[in-house]
Enzyme design. Structure first.
Site, PDB file in Angstrom:
ATOM      1  N   TYR A  56       3.508   7.419   6.909  1.00  0.00           N
ATOM      2  CA  TYR A  56       3.619   7.069   5.536  1.00  0.00           C
ATOM      3  C   TYR A  56       2.611   7.108   4.438  1.00  0.00           C
ATOM      4  O   TYR A  56       2.160   7.917   3.236  1.00  0.00           O
ATOM      5  CB  TYR A  56       3.705   5.165   5.482  1.00  0.00           C
ATOM      6  CG  TYR A  56       3.238   4.177   4.182  1.00  0.00           C
ATOM      7  CD1 TYR A  56       2.310   4.057   4.475  1.00  0.00           C
ATOM      8  CD2 TYR A  56       4.026   4.405   2.933  1.00  0.00           C
ATOM      9  CE1 TYR A  56       1.396   3.294   3.210  1.00  0.00           C
ATOM     10  CE2 TYR A  56       3.528   3.763   2.329  1.00  0.00           C
ATOM     11  CZ  TYR A  56       2.210   3.232   2.324  1.00  0.00           C
ATOM     12  OH  TYR A  56       1.976   2.042   1.309  1.00  0.00           O
ATOM     13  N   LYS A  91       1.323   9.067   1.095  1.00  0.00           N
ATOM     14  CA  LYS A  91       0.425   8.764  -0.116  1.00  0.00           C
ATOM     15  C   LYS A  91      -0.910   9.561  -0.308  1.00  0.00           C
ATOM     16  O   LYS A  91      -1.326  10.052  -1.530  1.00  0.00           O
ATOM     17  CB  LYS A  91      -0.192   7.444   0.251  1.00  0.00           C
ATOM     18  CG  LYS A  91       0.875   6.137   0.022  1.00  0.00           C
ATOM     19  CD  LYS A  91       1.652   5.927  -1.304  1.00  0.00           C
ATOM     20  CE  LYS A  91       2.369   5.200  -1.127  1.00  0.00           C
ATOM     21  NZ  LYS A  91       2.943   4.598  -2.491  1.00  0.00           N
ATOM     22  N   SER A 121      -2.334   3.600  -0.984  1.00  0.00           N
ATOM     23  CA  SER A 121      -3.219   2.932  -0.215  1.00  0.00           C
ATOM     24  C   SER A 121      -3.806   3.271   0.805  1.00  0.00           C
ATOM     25  O   SER A 121      -4.400   4.678   0.699  1.00  0.00           O
ATOM     26  CB  SER A 121      -1.169   2.332   1.081  1.00  0.00           C
ATOM     27  OG  SER A 121      -1.824   1.710   2.288  1.00  0.00           O
TER      28      SER A 121
HETATM   29  C1  WQD Z   1      -1.554  -6.509   9.661  1.00  0.00           C
HETATM   30  C2  WQD Z   1      -2.575  -6.845  10.753  1.00  0.00           C
HETATM   31  C3  WQD Z   1      -0.556  -5.907  12.903  1.00  0.00           C
HETATM   32  C4  WQD Z   1       3.086  -8.370  12.165  1.00  0.00           C
HETATM   33  C5  WQD Z   1       0.433  -2.458   6.886  1.00  0.00           C
HETATM   34  C6  WQD Z   1       0.620  -0.361   6.558  1.00  0.00           C
HETATM   35  C7  WQD Z   1      -0.337  -0.634   4.907  1.00  0.00           C
HETATM   36  C8  WQD Z   1      -0.101  -1.332   3.820  1.00  0.00           C
HETATM   37  C9  WQD Z   1      -0.286  -3.168   4.213  1.00  0.00           C
HETATM   38  C10 WQD Z   1       1.353  -1.025   2.153  1.00  0.00           C
HETATM   39  C11 WQD Z   1      -2.207  -5.885  12.482  1.00  0.00           C
HETATM   40  C12 WQD Z   1      -1.054  -7.756  12.273  1.00  0.00           C
HETATM   41  C13 WQD Z   1       1.198  -8.325  11.810  1.00  0.00           C
HETATM   42  C14 WQD Z   1       3.601  -8.785  13.473  1.00  0.00           C
HETATM   43  C15 WQD Z   1       0.802  -8.877  13.546  1.00  0.00           C
HETATM   44  N1  WQD Z   1       1.507  -1.024   3.234  1.00  0.00           N
HETATM   45  N2  WQD Z   1       0.909  -8.011  12.831  1.00  0.00           N
HETATM   46  N3  WQD Z   1       2.273  -9.684  14.325  1.00  0.00           N
HETATM   47  O1  WQD Z   1      -0.741  -2.477   9.383  1.00  0.00           O
HETATM   48  O2  WQD Z   1      -2.634  -3.558   8.201  1.00  0.00           O
HETATM   49  O3  WQD Z   1      -0.856  -2.180   6.800  1.00  0.00           O
HETATM   50  O4  WQD Z   1       0.791  -2.687   5.403  1.00  0.00           O
HETATM   51  O5  WQD Z   1       0.310  -0.412   1.429  1.00  0.00           O
HETATM   52  O6  WQD Z   1      -0.547   0.390   4.203  1.00  0.00           O
HETATM   53  O7  WQD Z   1       0.139   0.513   7.424  1.00  0.00           O
HETATM   54  O8  WQD Z   1      -0.630  -4.527   7.912  1.00  0.00           O
HETATM   55  O9  WQD Z   1       0.735  -6.652   7.982  1.00  0.00           O
HETATM   56  O10 WQD Z   1       1.512  -4.808   8.885  1.00  0.00           O
HETATM   57  O11 WQD Z   1      -0.277  -6.100  10.046  1.00  0.00           O
HETATM   58  O12 WQD Z   1       0.223  -9.180  14.973  1.00  0.00           O
HETATM   59  O13 WQD Z   1       4.643  -9.101  12.983  1.00  0.00           O
HETATM   60  O14 WQD Z   1      -1.006  -7.970  11.763  1.00  0.00           O
HETATM   61  O15 WQD Z   1      -1.246  -5.978  13.599  1.00  0.00           O
HETATM   62  O16 WQD Z   1      -3.514  -5.574  13.167  1.00  0.00           O
HETATM   63  P1  WQD Z   1      -1.083  -3.406   8.086  1.00  0.00           P
HETATM   64  P2  WQD Z   1       0.610  -5.725   8.729  1.00  0.00           P
END
Ligand code: WQD
Length: 321
Positions: free
Chosen positions: A140, A144, A116
């Site tokens: 997490y 990885k 990741s």
């Molecule tokens: C994306 C953006 C949130 C939900 C994570 C893991 C990463 C990978 C992918 C596995 C961010 C914003 C989110 C919501 C929001 N996982 N958001 N409201 O955090 O970039 O990555 O998932 O491999 O390792 O860290 O993905 O989809 O959680 O968030 O505003 O209800 O959307 O703040 O900026 P993230 P995400």
């Protein structure tokens, strides 16, 4: 090749299994169905209902003889990993070490590992390439990175070949609509937007609108899960064909903000998708985008399904019913 897809009933695992089957590989899925779904299983693939925490089960399964393993089984919620690191140590580290040791006992030498972009932590420069420092900011991402280090040691000591695929933000569904399993209680942005569009949840909470970005919301590199699946197949060919290992980023090389994703979803679904701006979520970098030149150079891979319209359009096909 004969392949054991560990975690092959999951969201990404089922897309990888589908791609390998389409290419004529013989695939067996090994999954405990804790988050994987029985509906994600394909009749062309054998299924072993097993747990990576059970070493004996792993050895028994691997004794069937496989040319390669795909390591997809893991816990993946960054936020949860900061509250319950014990669960992530057990499943992501102990579980994967079980797999490595069982593979050594049964003579399996090729591994494709689901890593990741979380291994990088706060970006020091953008786009992020594979030379970027790895300073994970959540547990997490730490697990990885640790497994990548185990793989490097097992490569030196046991002659295994591995590809560690550093996914950026996986999203979307099979463009042919063959995979329909929906994640329960998703934590990721796009499935949450889909739930709001389908009326499963009232609104989308936007975690902060005061970031140093054009519209104040975080920017991410969303990559279609079919693009990821294609990369897994290409990585298998690379390590088995060249007998070399590699660590490679998988991203679309484009960034989209939270509000841009929501706006695109409103257009694609025709739904209002109510939004509530809330506080920042701790640990979120303002912007994360991938440099994927190395994937093109080594695997001949480039994202082709990762436009926002396709990511959201294929997701809406699943959530609209
Ligand atoms: C994306 C953006 C949130 C939900 C994570 C893991 C990463 C990978 C992918 C596995 C961010 C914003 C989110 C919501 C929001 N996982 N958001 N409201 O955090 O970039 O990555 O998932 O491999 O390792 O860290 O993905 O989809 O959680 O968030 O505003 O209800 O959307 O703040 O900026 P993230 P995400």
């Amino acid at each position: 090749m004969k392949i054991l897809a560990i975690g092959g009933a999951g969201y990404i695992g089922s897309h990888v299994t589908r791609e390998l089957l389409d290419r004529g590989h013989k695939v067996t899925v090994f999954d405990n169905l804790s988050s994987g779904l029985r509906e994600n299983l394909f009749h062309e693939a054998a299924f072993v209902h097993g747990d990576i925490m059970d070493y004996t089960q792993l050895v028994r399964a691997m004794k069937e003889g496989y040319d390669a393993l795909i390591l997809l089984a893991a816990c993946k919620a960054a936020g949860e990993s900061m509250i319950n690191p014990e669960k992530y140590s057990l499943r992501n580290i102990n579980g994967t070490v079980n797999i490595l040791n069982a593979a050594c006992e049964t003579g399996i030498k090729n591994f494709v590992f689901s890593s990741s972009a979380a291994v990088y932590g706060e970006p020091e420069y953008l786009p992020i390439d594979e030379k970027h420092p790895t300073k994970p900011e959540n547990y997490y991402g730490f697990t990885k990175r640790e497994i990548e280090l185990f793989l490097e040691w097992y490569g030196k000591l046991k002659g295994i070949h591995f590809a560690s695929l550093r996914y950026f933000n996986a999203a979307g569904y099979d463009v042919k609509g063959r995979i329909k399993g929906k994640e329960l209680n998703p934590a990721n942005l796009i499935p949450i937007i889909m739930e709001a569009a389908a009326g499963i949840r009232k609104e989308v909470q936007v975690f902060g609108k005061d970031y140093p970005t054009p519209d104040g919301t975080c920017i991410r590199d969303y990559i279609h899960v079919s693009d990821l699946a294609i990369a897994h197949a290409a990585a298998l060919d690379y390590i088995s064909g060249k007998g070399k290992s590699l660590i490679v980023n998988l991203g679309s090389e484009t960034g989209s903000s939270v509000l841009e994703v929501i706006e695109c979803a409103r257009k694609v679904t025709g739904k209002p998708i109510p939004v509530k701006i809330t506080e920042r979520r701790p640990g979120d970098p303002a912007k994360l985008t991938a440099g994927a030149a190395y994937a093109l150079e080594t695997l001949g891979w480039k994202a082709q399904y990762s436009s926002l319209e396709t990511l959201i359009g294929t997701s809406w096909e699943i959530y609209k019913n």
